[in-house]
Design a protein around this motif. Sequence first.
Motif, PDB file in Angstrom:
ATOM      1  N   ALA A 130       2.860   4.896 -12.372  1.00 25.68           N
ATOM      2  CA  ALA A 130       1.910   4.780 -11.260  1.00 25.68           C
ATOM      3  C   ALA A 130       0.524   4.312 -11.690  1.00 25.68           C
ATOM      4  O   ALA A 130      -0.090   3.469 -11.019  1.00 25.68           O
ATOM      5  N   HIS A 131       0.002   4.849 -12.803  1.00 28.19           N
ATOM      6  CA  HIS A 131      -1.348   4.475 -13.228  1.00 28.19           C
ATOM      7  C   HIS A 131      -1.423   3.043 -13.756  1.00 28.19           C
ATOM      8  O   HIS A 131      -2.519   2.530 -13.999  1.00 28.19           O
ATOM      9  N   HIS A 132      -0.280   2.405 -13.931  1.00 29.15           N
ATOM     10  CA  HIS A 132      -0.248   1.052 -14.508  1.00 29.15           C
ATOM     11  C   HIS A 132       0.031  -0.019 -13.456  1.00 29.15           C
ATOM     12  O   HIS A 132       0.224  -1.184 -13.792  1.00 29.15           O
ATOM     13  N   ALA A 133       0.048   0.374 -12.177  1.00 30.86           N
ATOM     14  CA  ALA A 133       0.448  -0.551 -11.112  1.00 30.86           C
ATOM     15  C   ALA A 133      -0.731  -1.062 -10.295  1.00 30.86           C
ATOM     16  O   ALA A 133      -0.538  -1.759  -9.302  1.00 30.86           O
ATOM     17  N   GLY A 134      -1.957  -0.716 -10.687  1.00 28.30           N
ATOM     18  CA  GLY A 134      -3.125  -1.210  -9.962  1.00 28.30           C
ATOM     19  C   GLY A 134      -3.361  -0.530  -8.633  1.00 28.30           C
ATOM     20  O   GLY A 134      -3.933  -1.133  -7.712  1.00 28.30           O
ATOM     21  N   LEU A 135      -2.952   0.732  -8.503  1.00 29.09           N
ATOM     22  CA  LEU A 135      -3.170   1.480  -7.275  1.00 29.09           C
ATOM     23  C   LEU A 135      -4.624   1.958  -7.194  1.00 29.09           C
ATOM     24  O   LEU A 135      -5.252   2.243  -8.204  1.00 29.09           O
ATOM     25  N   SER A 136      -5.135   2.058  -5.972  1.00 28.68           N
ATOM     26  CA  SER A 136      -6.441   2.691  -5.762  1.00 28.68           C
ATOM     27  C   SER A 136      -6.271   4.201  -5.885  1.00 28.68           C
ATOM     28  O   SER A 136      -5.141   4.718  -5.906  1.00 28.68           O
ATOM     29  N   LEU A 137      -7.384   4.928  -5.926  1.00 26.79           N
ATOM     30  CA  LEU A 137      -7.322   6.392  -5.977  1.00 26.79           C
ATOM     31  C   LEU A 137      -6.561   6.935  -4.774  1.00 26.79           C
ATOM     32  O   LEU A 137      -5.714   7.831  -4.909  1.00 26.79           O
ATOM     33  N   GLU A 138      -6.842   6.388  -3.600  1.00 25.26           N
ATOM     34  CA  GLU A 138      -6.170   6.852  -2.383  1.00 25.26           C
ATOM     35  C   GLU A 138      -4.671   6.588  -2.448  1.00 25.26           C
ATOM     36  O   GLU A 138      -3.863   7.424  -2.014  1.00 25.26           O
ATOM     37  N   GLU A 139      -4.288   5.444  -2.998  1.00 21.74           N
ATOM     38  CA  GLU A 139      -2.859   5.118  -3.116  1.00 21.74           C
ATOM     39  C   GLU A 139      -2.182   6.007  -4.158  1.00 21.74           C
ATOM     40  O   GLU A 139      -1.045   6.456  -3.956  1.00 21.74           O
ATOM     41  N   GLU A 140      -2.870   6.270  -5.265  1.00 21.55           N
ATOM     42  CA  GLU A 140      -2.303   7.189  -6.262  1.00 21.55           C
ATOM     43  C   GLU A 140      -2.095   8.573  -5.654  1.00 21.55           C
ATOM     44  O   GLU A 140      -1.102   9.246  -5.949  1.00 21.55           O
ATOM     45  N   TYR A 141      -3.022   8.974  -4.803  1.00 18.73           N
ATOM     46  CA  TYR A 141      -2.895  10.271  -4.144  1.00 18.73           C
ATOM     47  C   TYR A 141      -1.725  10.276  -3.155  1.00 18.73           C
ATOM     48  O   TYR A 141      -0.987  11.261  -3.064  1.00 18.73           O
ATOM     49  N   GLU A 142      -1.543   9.191  -2.418  1.00 21.60           N
ATOM     50  CA  GLU A 142      -0.393   9.097  -1.506  1.00 21.60           C
ATOM     51  C   GLU A 142       0.909   9.271  -2.276  1.00 21.60           C
ATOM     52  O   GLU A 142       1.821   9.970  -1.833  1.00 21.60           O
ATOM     53  N   LEU A 143       1.002   8.640  -3.424  1.00 24.63           N
ATOM     54  CA  LEU A 143       2.216   8.764  -4.234  1.00 24.63           C
ATOM     55  C   LEU A 143       2.403  10.193  -4.736  1.00 24.63           C
ATOM     56  O   LEU A 143       3.533  10.670  -4.843  1.00 24.63           O
TER      57      LEU A 143
ATOM     58  N   HIS B 296       3.974  -1.903  -3.040  1.00 21.79           N
ATOM     59  CA  HIS B 296       2.607  -2.218  -3.471  1.00 21.79           C
ATOM     60  C   HIS B 296       2.590  -3.453  -4.370  1.00 21.79           C
ATOM     61  O   HIS B 296       1.768  -4.365  -4.171  1.00 21.79           O
ATOM     62  N   LEU B 297       3.487  -3.498  -5.331  1.00 20.49           N
ATOM     63  CA  LEU B 297       3.500  -4.608  -6.289  1.00 20.49           C
ATOM     64  C   LEU B 297       3.899  -5.918  -5.631  1.00 20.49           C
ATOM     65  O   LEU B 297       3.350  -6.981  -5.956  1.00 20.49           O
ATOM     66  N   LEU B 298       4.838  -5.872  -4.698  1.00 21.24           N
ATOM     67  CA  LEU B 298       5.240  -7.088  -3.981  1.00 21.24           C
ATOM     68  C   LEU B 298       4.082  -7.644  -3.149  1.00 21.24           C
ATOM     69  O   LEU B 298       4.016  -8.841  -2.887  1.00 21.24           O
ATOM     70  N   LYS B 299       3.178  -6.767  -2.758  1.00 16.05           N
ATOM     71  CA  LYS B 299       2.004  -7.198  -1.989  1.00 16.05           C
ATOM     72  C   LYS B 299       0.910  -7.728  -2.897  1.00 16.05           C
ATOM     73  O   LYS B 299       0.284  -8.748  -2.606  1.00 16.05           O
ATOM     74  N   VAL B 300       0.678  -7.056  -4.026  1.00 16.24           N
ATOM     75  CA  VAL B 300      -0.491  -7.379  -4.845  1.00 16.24           C
ATOM     76  C   VAL B 300      -0.242  -8.536  -5.817  1.00 16.24           C
ATOM     77  O   VAL B 300      -1.176  -9.299  -6.120  1.00 16.24           O
ATOM     78  N   ILE B 301       0.982  -8.708  -6.304  1.00  9.19           N
ATOM     79  CA  ILE B 301       1.242  -9.753  -7.305  1.00  9.19           C
ATOM     80  C   ILE B 301       0.937 -11.160  -6.777  1.00  9.19           C
ATOM     81  O   ILE B 301       0.256 -11.938  -7.460  1.00  9.19           O
ATOM     82  N   PRO B 302       1.400 -11.543  -5.567  1.00  7.19           N
ATOM     83  CA  PRO B 302       1.034 -12.880  -5.070  1.00  7.19           C
ATOM     84  C   PRO B 302      -0.479 -13.059  -4.936  1.00  7.19           C
ATOM     85  O   PRO B 302      -1.001 -14.150  -5.203  1.00  7.19           O
ATOM     86  N   LEU B 303      -1.201 -12.013  -4.548  1.00  8.36           N
ATOM     87  CA  LEU B 303      -2.659 -12.105  -4.430  1.00  8.36           C
ATOM     88  C   LEU B 303      -3.305 -12.336  -5.796  1.00  8.36           C
ATOM     89  O   LEU B 303      -4.202 -13.169  -5.937  1.00  8.36           O
ATOM     90  N   MET B 304      -2.823 -11.595  -6.806  1.00  3.82           N
ATOM     91  CA  MET B 304      -3.385 -11.745  -8.142  1.00  3.82           C
ATOM     92  C   MET B 304      -3.044 -13.105  -8.739  1.00  3.82           C
ATOM     93  O   MET B 304      -3.864 -13.715  -9.425  1.00  3.82           O
ATOM     94  N   ALA B 305      -1.842 -13.585  -8.468  1.00  6.29           N
ATOM     95  CA  ALA B 305      -1.435 -14.906  -8.957  1.00  6.29           C
ATOM     96  C   ALA B 305      -2.326 -15.990  -8.349  1.00  6.29           C
ATOM     97  O   ALA B 305      -2.746 -16.929  -9.038  1.00  6.29           O
ATOM     98  N   GLU B 306      -2.635 -15.846  -7.060  1.00  7.24           N
ATOM     99  CA  GLU B 306      -3.510 -16.817  -6.392  1.00  7.24           C
ATOM    100  C   GLU B 306      -4.926 -16.743  -6.955  1.00  7.24           C
ATOM    101  O   GLU B 306      -5.591 -17.768  -7.113  1.00  7.24           O
ATOM    102  N   MET B 307      -5.383 -15.537  -7.282  1.00  9.45           N
ATOM    103  CA  MET B 307      -6.709 -15.384  -7.883  1.00  9.45           C
ATOM    104  C   MET B 307      -6.781 -16.078  -9.240  1.00  9.45           C
ATOM    105  O   MET B 307      -7.794 -16.691  -9.584  1.00  9.45           O
ATOM    106  N   GLU B 308      -5.695 -15.991  -9.997  1.00  7.25           N
ATOM    107  CA  GLU B 308      -5.663 -16.663 -11.305  1.00  7.25           C
ATOM    108  C   GLU B 308      -5.723 -18.178 -11.129  1.00  7.25           C
ATOM    109  O   GLU B 308      -6.406 -18.873 -11.886  1.00  7.25           O
ATOM    110  N   LYS B 309      -5.013 -18.703 -10.116  1.00  7.89           N
ATOM    111  CA  LYS B 309      -5.069 -20.146  -9.841  1.00  7.89           C
ATOM    112  C   LYS B 309      -6.483 -20.552  -9.452  1.00  7.89           C
ATOM    113  O   LYS B 309      -6.993 -21.591  -9.875  1.00  7.89           O
TER     114      LYS B 309
END
Length: 211
Positions: free
Chosen positions: A150-163, A179-192
């Motif tokens: 969980a701590h390695h997936a880029g969750l916010s504090l609130e998301e870590e608490y939900e888990l 969460h990862l399916l949502k955040v990975i495309p965003l991060m990939a686009e940021m890298e581009k």
Amino acid sequence: MTNFIPIFPLGIVVYPQEQLNLHIFEPRYKQLISECLAEQKPFGIPTVINKKIVEYGTLVEVVRVEKTYGNGEMDIVTKGRSVFRILEVIRSIPEKLYDGAIVNYPENHAKTHARLRQQVLHAIRELHHILQINKQFPKKDEELSAYDLAHHAGLSLEEEYELLHLFHEMQRLEYLKRHLLKVIPLMAEMEKLKERVKLNGHFRNLSADGL
């Protein structure tokens, strides 16, 4: 089971089996840890969000004292044991500087799903690759749980608490996967985008041949 525990509220989420290193410097927590060591008893770390103690936290035990300072401060290593739910916070305890809480321990189901765990692990490694982070897990892949990841997936504090208050391992893994399916495309686009920004102002070999 319902019981009373001393509490050490922090603005973090601690998971069962997690190792947490703490520097103890406040008088109330020096007292708390000294008593836990003397009586070999655990204490609770409830999560603090928006300056409020929230409903769930994790019972932890002191594994060892790494260092004791002349002024009574300590560096300690702790390990998470189980998730608790706060029924009542006790603000005033006779002869104690710290607070306590009446808690119970929701039933927690560890049954896992190998394929789902592998999907989550693959996604975390993909995220780390995008972020150019190199992390090695101390356990074999098949031994890892959602708590380990969980701590390695880029969750916010609130998301870590939900888990933290999902009490089935399959639910926790599904939460991480979504969460990862949502955040990975965003991060990939940021890298581009970062690469495009780097190119701006450089001499480039461009051609309109073929038009």
